[in-house]
Structure formats: structure tokens, C-alpha cells
Write a protein that holds these residues in place. Structure first.
Motif, PDB file in Angstrom:
ATOM      1  N   PHE A  67     -48.569  22.177  -8.103  1.00 14.97           N
ATOM      2  CA  PHE A  67     -47.793  22.239  -9.339  1.00 14.97           C
ATOM      3  C   PHE A  67     -46.295  22.100  -9.097  1.00 14.97           C
ATOM      4  N   LEU A  68     -45.786  22.762  -8.071  1.00 18.72           N
ATOM      5  CA  LEU A  68     -44.345  22.856  -7.887  1.00 18.72           C
ATOM      6  C   LEU A  68     -43.818  21.997  -6.756  1.00 18.72           C
ATOM      7  N   GLY A  69     -44.721  21.368  -5.978  1.00 21.46           N
ATOM      8  CA  GLY A  69     -44.294  20.530  -4.881  1.00 21.46           C
ATOM      9  C   GLY A  69     -44.236  21.300  -3.581  1.00 21.46           C
ATOM     10  N   PRO A  70     -44.330  20.600  -2.439  1.00 19.85           N
ATOM     11  CA  PRO A  70     -44.334  21.272  -1.140  1.00 19.85           C
ATOM     12  C   PRO A  70     -42.996  21.910  -0.818  1.00 19.85           C
ATOM     13  N   VAL A  71     -43.038  22.994  -0.071  1.00 18.73           N
ATOM     14  CA  VAL A  71     -41.826  23.645   0.401  1.00 18.73           C
ATOM     15  C   VAL A  71     -41.355  22.899   1.630  1.00 18.73           C
ATOM     16  N   THR A  72     -40.149  22.331   1.571  1.00 13.71           N
ATOM     17  CA  THR A  72     -39.681  21.460   2.649  1.00 13.71           C
ATOM     18  C   THR A  72     -38.449  21.990   3.376  1.00 13.71           C
ATOM     19  N   SER A  73     -37.984  23.162   2.990  1.00  9.79           N
ATOM     20  CA  SER A  73     -36.783  23.699   3.617  1.00  9.79           C
ATOM     21  C   SER A  73     -36.991  23.903   5.109  1.00  9.79           C
ATOM     22  N   VAL A  74     -35.984  23.570   5.902  1.00  4.96           N
ATOM     23  CA  VAL A  74     -36.084  23.755   7.352  1.00  4.96           C
ATOM     24  C   VAL A  74     -35.721  25.175   7.756  1.00  4.96           C
ATOM     25  N   SER A  75     -35.071  25.894   6.866  1.00 10.84           N
ATOM     26  CA  SER A  75     -34.685  27.268   7.176  1.00 10.84           C
ATOM     27  C   SER A  75     -35.862  28.207   7.004  1.00 10.84           C
ATOM     28  N   SER A  76     -35.954  29.206   7.858  1.00 12.14           N
ATOM     29  CA  SER A  76     -37.039  30.176   7.756  1.00 12.14           C
ATOM     30  C   SER A  76     -36.531  31.567   7.450  1.00 12.14           C
ATOM     31  N   ASP A  77     -35.225  31.731   7.368  1.00 11.66           N
ATOM     32  CA  ASP A  77     -34.697  33.038   6.983  1.00 11.66           C
ATOM     33  C   ASP A  77     -33.388  32.849   6.231  1.00 11.66           C
ATOM     34  N   LEU A  78     -32.919  33.937   5.649  1.00 16.89           N
ATOM     35  CA  LEU A  78     -31.677  33.915   4.902  1.00 16.89           C
ATOM     36  C   LEU A  78     -30.723  34.924   5.540  1.00 16.89           C
ATOM     37  N   PRO A  79     -29.969  34.508   6.555  1.00 19.04           N
ATOM     38  CA  PRO A  79     -29.098  35.457   7.261  1.00 19.04           C
ATOM     39  C   PRO A  79     -28.001  36.025   6.381  1.00 19.04           C
ATOM     40  N   TYR A  80     -27.758  35.386   5.220  1.00 16.79           N
ATOM     41  CA  TYR A  80     -26.694  35.854   4.339  1.00 16.79           C
ATOM     42  C   TYR A  80     -27.106  37.124   3.597  1.00 16.79           C
ATOM     43  N   LEU A  81     -28.397  37.381   3.501  1.00 14.63           N
ATOM     44  CA  LEU A  81     -28.883  38.549   2.783  1.00 14.63           C
ATOM     45  C   LEU A  81     -29.264  39.655   3.747  1.00 14.63           C
ATOM     46  N   SER A  82     -29.090  40.884   3.290  1.00 11.96           N
ATOM     47  CA  SER A  82     -29.492  42.020   4.112  1.00 11.96           C
ATOM     48  C   SER A  82     -31.004  42.165   4.089  1.00 11.96           C
ATOM     49  N   GLU A  83     -31.518  42.906   5.055  1.00 14.69           N
ATOM     50  CA  GLU A  83     -32.961  43.149   5.099  1.00 14.69           C
ATOM     51  C   GLU A  83     -33.426  43.854   3.820  1.00 14.69           C
ATOM     52  N   GLN A  84     -32.599  44.765   3.326  1.00 18.58           N
ATOM     53  CA  GLN A  84     -32.954  45.478   2.095  1.00 18.58           C
ATOM     54  C   GLN A  84     -33.058  44.528   0.914  1.00 18.58           C
ATOM     55  N   GLN A  85     -32.136  43.560   0.830  1.00 18.94           N
ATOM     56  CA  GLN A  85     -32.174  42.611  -0.269  1.00 18.94           C
ATOM     57  C   GLN A  85     -33.429  41.728  -0.204  1.00 18.94           C
ATOM     58  N   ILE A  86     -33.792  41.296   0.986  1.00 17.73           N
ATOM     59  CA  ILE A  86     -34.983  40.456   1.140  1.00 17.73           C
ATOM     60  C   ILE A  86     -36.240  41.254   0.812  1.00 17.73           C
ATOM     61  N   ILE A  87     -36.300  42.501   1.270  1.00 20.55           N
ATOM     62  CA  ILE A  87     -37.452  43.355   0.959  1.00 20.55           C
ATOM     63  C   ILE A  87     -37.554  43.551  -0.553  1.00 20.55           C
ATOM     64  N   PHE A  88     -36.422  43.755  -1.190  1.00 23.16           N
ATOM     65  CA  PHE A  88     -36.393  43.937  -2.641  1.00 23.16           C
ATOM     66  C   PHE A  88     -36.982  42.723  -3.359  1.00 23.16           C
ATOM     67  N   LEU A  89     -36.557  41.530  -2.975  1.00 15.50           N
ATOM     68  CA  LEU A  89     -37.061  40.314  -3.602  1.00 15.50           C
ATOM     69  C   LEU A  89     -38.538  40.113  -3.318  1.00 15.50           C
ATOM     70  N   LYS A  90     -38.973  40.417  -2.104  1.00 13.68           N
ATOM     71  CA  LYS A  90     -40.390  40.271  -1.773  1.00 13.68           C
ATOM     72  C   LYS A  90     -41.245  41.237  -2.593  1.00 13.68           C
ATOM     73  N   HIS A  91     -40.697  42.393  -2.861  1.00 20.25           N
ATOM     74  CA  HIS A  91     -41.406  43.336  -3.723  1.00 20.25           C
ATOM     75  C   HIS A  91     -41.514  42.778  -5.138  1.00 20.25           C
ATOM     76  N   LEU A  92     -40.443  42.149  -5.605  1.00 21.12           N
ATOM     77  CA  LEU A  92     -40.414  41.672  -6.985  1.00 21.12           C
ATOM     78  C   LEU A  92     -41.388  40.535  -7.233  1.00 21.12           C
ATOM     79  N   VAL A  93     -41.574  39.651  -6.250  1.00 22.10           N
ATOM     80  CA  VAL A  93     -42.442  38.503  -6.501  1.00 22.10           C
ATOM     81  C   VAL A  93     -43.907  38.820  -6.248  1.00 22.10           C
TER      82      VAL A  93
END
Length: 501
Positions: A67-93
Motif C-alpha cells: 500500500f505505502l511502498g517499500p522502505v528504502t532509507s539507508v539509515s537504520s537509526d536516528l542519532p538526532y533523537l534521544s533513546e527516550q524519544q525513540i521509545i516513546f514513538l515506538k510505543h505510540l505506533v
């Protein structure tokens, strides 16, 4: 999630469960994280979306990428965000309801409603996808999904419909049909705190798509449609969300914001197309899961019936009925004593205005404050058990629950047990409430109450002044309700004089 069995994949946007104890579950927390991400990426908003999908592992399933197309990003992490912010987003989705009826993956918005982040995110992604398609073809006509190939069914599904509401609406009624859930749609819930929300608890047994999921799906569809049709690209996703939730509205249009999601969704969605999208979704799920016991003995005709039922009930309850802010959200005090049950369906609706407050409220915060003020006055000064009105119309696009559908009110002396008391916040001696607020009562509330067997089909509408010595609901509002369906003159003796009003 309810459908881990389905396709062996779970929901379209399924991510790792995590906790986030130090961030509150408010849309402002989400937009704050997005602002940090956008500041560092300094790219177009669809790049932000790709990065989020990659990091949060939101679109790993074959069906989602279809439906949305393949994920093609070469990045595997977001160093700009804190671990807490990433955990928060993972909880939300990771939208789910646990055994204690706590709904996860939802956030509170400034308009006083709660939305699921997964379908909201999916709708935005689908909008970007549609915008970047060089050729926009009409959805292929599938007259008989049972005789179509899987490829044809895939092509017939509109990604914006499928990823926001159609697929999950079909699943919800399939689960209800197979007795895996007690209800097909809803319910709403209550936050533990409005100022610092952390836990959202449902008010009853959950369906596959509670109210918050449906709110998020409708918002995702609205925002996705907006992004796909917008002539100029948006600057960033955080501004989009800030404008839509609690801001001035998209492109400064006050009616294009979350307060009016039902009206905007209804204007965008073809009921017939939604029905077809739900039907095709069910046939695709059936085709991919023919050995599942949930599809044992089911027929194409039954799937068509489920699709029809799903769309009719969804549109009736969440589009045509008014959105009502529950007592727990505006901060109601407990009822004093034991409420008396109304004997439904009722025959009358009595229209009021508050007079004080004299001006309509325009935001959830001010409407909730007005509701608390009126309840204090009714309980502490007048000595009533609770706020007197059954429902109250704010000036923010919502109705507010007073005593509600089932409790006898204290709104029209001598007639409280015979009808609902509906009050408009404001003084309407010389002016009218906004057209959208009038529509909430004149059509949405009345039709919803009749459909739900709360109000008789041949109901009567009276102004408060027809039932006692008062100027309520104001001269101008009374002139308006004289034109409404169900309004009747009332004749009575007043100090020996026969009067009709």
C-alpha cells in the motif's frame, strides 16, 4: 493486538512495544519530537516520514509495503533523537488494548479528543505516496471481488482508504461476526490526567477499533487527502499537525482542523466507495487466510453483508452522530446521590441557552471550564444533584455530556423526565449560535437519538420559555427553533388567560 493471526503480520503499522514514562501522551509531545527530527534532517517532509518508518520498523509487512511502498532509507537509526524519544514513538505506533482496558498508542489532542497515532501516520504516508505518483488512475472497478485475482484486489484498494479505515473497519466487523469481540465499534475512554496524560482507560469492552483509533483514522484520511491535493509541498509535518490540532486550521481555515473531523471526513468520503473498499479488503483477507478458522464456512455474500453493515454503522455513529465530550474529559464532579433512570425513548427535546456564560466557548479548555462552572453553580448554589442539562453545545464543534442519555435532568421544571434538555453556551437574545452548532442539534443530535431509540421518531421540540416563565432560550434562538422539524406551539392557561407560544 487482536489480529496477530491475520496474515501472520498483525496490523499494517506494527512496531515493537516499549514504555515511555517521562513523556506525556499529548500530541504536543509528538510534534516536539518531530521538530527535533526536522531540524536535523533539513529535508523535505516525506524524507522525515521515510526516516520514521525505517527507524520505527512501521512498514515491514508485505501488505503495508504494497500500500505505502517499500522502505528504502539507508539509515537504520536516528542519532538526532534521544533513546527516550525513540521509545516513546515506538510505543505510540503499537496500538493495542491490554487486559485492564488500557489503550496504548493514543495521544490526547488540544480539542479534548484522543487519537491513535498509527492510522494518523499511515494516512500522512499515503498522502505523500499519492502526491508523488506521476499518474493517478481511477480505482479499478471490481464488480465481483470473489472472482478477482489477488493482484486485482490489491490494485482495487486505494492506499489512503485501506491504511486508515477500510481494512481495519472490515476486520472489526469480522471479529464481531465471529464473536471474538463483544462490540463492533468503540468505545471511548478517560485519561488519568488531562494536564499530563499517561494512561487512557476505555469505558467498556473494546472492539478492534475503539473511538481513538477511529479519530486517528479519520484524521489520517483528511490529512492524507490534503497532502495529496496540495499545490505546494508543506514545509514540515510538525507544522501540519500543529495547525490541525489546536491551531488555526490548515492554511488558516478554522473549519479544517480536528474539531470538525466528522464534517470534513463526510465531505471527502464517498459512502459507496468506502463500502466497496471495505468489501474488497475483506475479500483480500479471506483470500490470503482461507485456512483460518475465522473464515471457515464464510461466503462472499456474507462478506458483502459485513461490509455494508460496517459502513452503515460506522457512518451513523462516527460521522452522522455528533461528537460528544464525556464527563471525565471536562472534569465533572460526581453525581450527588443516586441518579434516576429515564424511560426511553423520550418524546420531547427542550432547547435552552445558558445566558451565563454569555459568550460561546471556542476551545476545549474554555468549554470544559464553562461546564465545570455551570456544574458548580447548579450543585452548590441551586442545590441540585448535578449539572442540570442533558447535553450542552459548545462553540468548538462539540457537544458536552451533562446528565447524558440515561439520567433524569434538572433543566425544565415539571418536564425533566419527559425529554432531553439541550443548552447552547451563550446568550442568544439577539444573535444566533454558529450554523455548525445549530446543525449539531437540529440534525445530528435528533437523528442520532431517534436511530439509537433514545428519542421517539415523532419527537416534539419546545423552547424552554414554552414550559415556564423564562426568556430562555433567547428571542433569536427561539425564532430559529420555530423553523425546526418537530417544533410545536404550546397553548396553556396563564393567570386565567389562554396563551399559545
Amino acid at each position: 493486538m487482536f489480529l496477530m493471526w491475520l496474515l501472520g503480520l498483525g496490523p499494517l503499522l506494527f512496531c515493537i512495544s516499549a514504555s515511555a514514562d517521562n513523556l506525556t501522551f499529548h500530541i504536543g509531545s509528538v510534534t516536539g519530537i518531530l521538530e527535533d527530527l526536522e531540524y536535523h534532517l533539513k529535508g523535505p517532509p516525506d524524507l522525515t516520514m521515510t526516516e520514521l518508518f525505517q527507524e520505527l520498523e512501521c512498514c515491514q509487512s508485505e501488505l503495508c509495503q504494497l500500500f505505502l511502498g517499500p522502505v528504502t532509507s539507508v539509515s537504520s537509526d536516528l542519532p538526532y533523537l534521544s533513546e527516550q524519544q525513540i521509545i516513546f514513538l515506538k510505543h505510540l505506533v503499537n496500538h493495542k488494548v491490554d487486559g485492564s482496558l488500557v489503550e496504548h498508542g493514543v495521544v490526547l489532542t488540544p480539542d479534548g479528543t484522543t487519537v491513535s497515532f498509527s492510522p494518523l501516520l499511515a494516512g500522512i504516508a499515503a498522502g505523500f505516496k499519492r502526491r508523488h505518483e506521476t499518474t493517478l488512475l481511477d480505482t479499478p472497478l471490481i464488480t465481483d471481488p470473489s472472482n478477482s485475482s489477488n493482484v486485482e484486489l490489491h490494485l482495487a484498494l486505494d492506499p489512503l482508504y485501506a491504511t486508515t479505515i477500510a481494512m481495519d473497519l472490515g476486520k472489526a466487523f469480522l471479529l464481531f461476526h465471529t464473536k471474538q469481540t463483544q462490540v463492533a465499534l468503540g468505545p471511548n475512554g478517560c485519561w488519568d490526567s488531562i494536564s499530563a496524560p499517561q494512561k487512557f482507560t476505555l469505558m467498556g469492552p473494546p472492539s478492534h477499533i475503539p473511538d481513538a483509533f477511529i479519530n486517528g483514522a479519520m484524521d489520517g484520511f483528511i490529512l492524507g487527502t490534503y497532502l495529496a491535493a496540495k499545490a505546494d509541498p508543506i514545509s514540515n509535518i510538525s507544522s501540519l499537525l500543529n495547525d490541525y490540532y489546536g491551531g488555526e486550521g490548515l492554511e488558516g481555515e478554522s473549519q479544517i482542523r480536528s474539531n470538525f473531523r466528522q464534517q470534513n471526513f463526510e465531505a471527502l468520503v464517498s459512502k459507496e466507495k468506502l463500502r466497496k473498499q471495505v468489501e474488497i479488503s475483506l475479500h483480500l483477507l479471506w483470500r490470503l487466510n482461507e485456512t483460518s478458522p475465522f473464515f471457515e464456512g464464510i461466503t462472499s455474500e456474507e462478506l458483502m453483508f459485513l461490509a455494508n453493515q460496517a459502513v452503515e454503522e460506522f457512518m451513523a455513529l462516527f460521522v452522522e452522530c455528533p461528537a460528544i465530550i464525556p464527563r471525565c474529559m471536562w472534569g465533572a464532579r460526581p453525581y450527588r446521590g443516586t441518579p434516576t433512570q429515564l424511560k426511553l425513548p423520550l418524546a420531547f427535546v427542550y432547547i435552552h441557552h445558558t445566558h451565563t456564560p454569555a459568550k460561546p466557548c471556542r476551545t476545549f479548555a474554555s468549554c470544559a471550564a464553562d461546564m465545570r462552572s455551570m456544574q458548580r453553580f447548579h450543585q452548590d448554589v441551586r442545590g441540585w444533584d448535578d449539572i442540570g442539562y442533558s447535553f450542552v453545545v459548545g462553540g468548538d464543534g462539540y457537544m458536552y455530556q451533562g446528565r447524558g442519555w440515561h439520567w433524569v435532568g434538572a433543566h425544565t421544571k415539571g418536564y425533566n423526565s419527559k425529554g432531553y434538555g439541550i443548552s447552547f453556551i451563550g446568550d442568544y437574545m439577539k444573535v444566533l449560535p454558529d450554523a455548525v452548532d445549530l446543525e449539531l442539534v437540529k440534525n445530528n443530535f435528533m437523528q442520532c437519538a431517534v436511530r439509537g431509540a433514545k428519542l421517539q421518531a415523532n419527537y416534539t421540540v419546545y423552547g424552554h420559555r414554552q414550559m415556564g416563565h423564562t426568556l430562555c432560550p433567547g428571542d433569536r434562538l427561539f425564532q430559529e427553533i420555530e423553523t425546526w422539524k418537530g417544533f410545536k406551539r404550546r397553548c396553556f392557561m396563564d393567570n386565567g388567560v389562554h396563551r399559545c407560544i
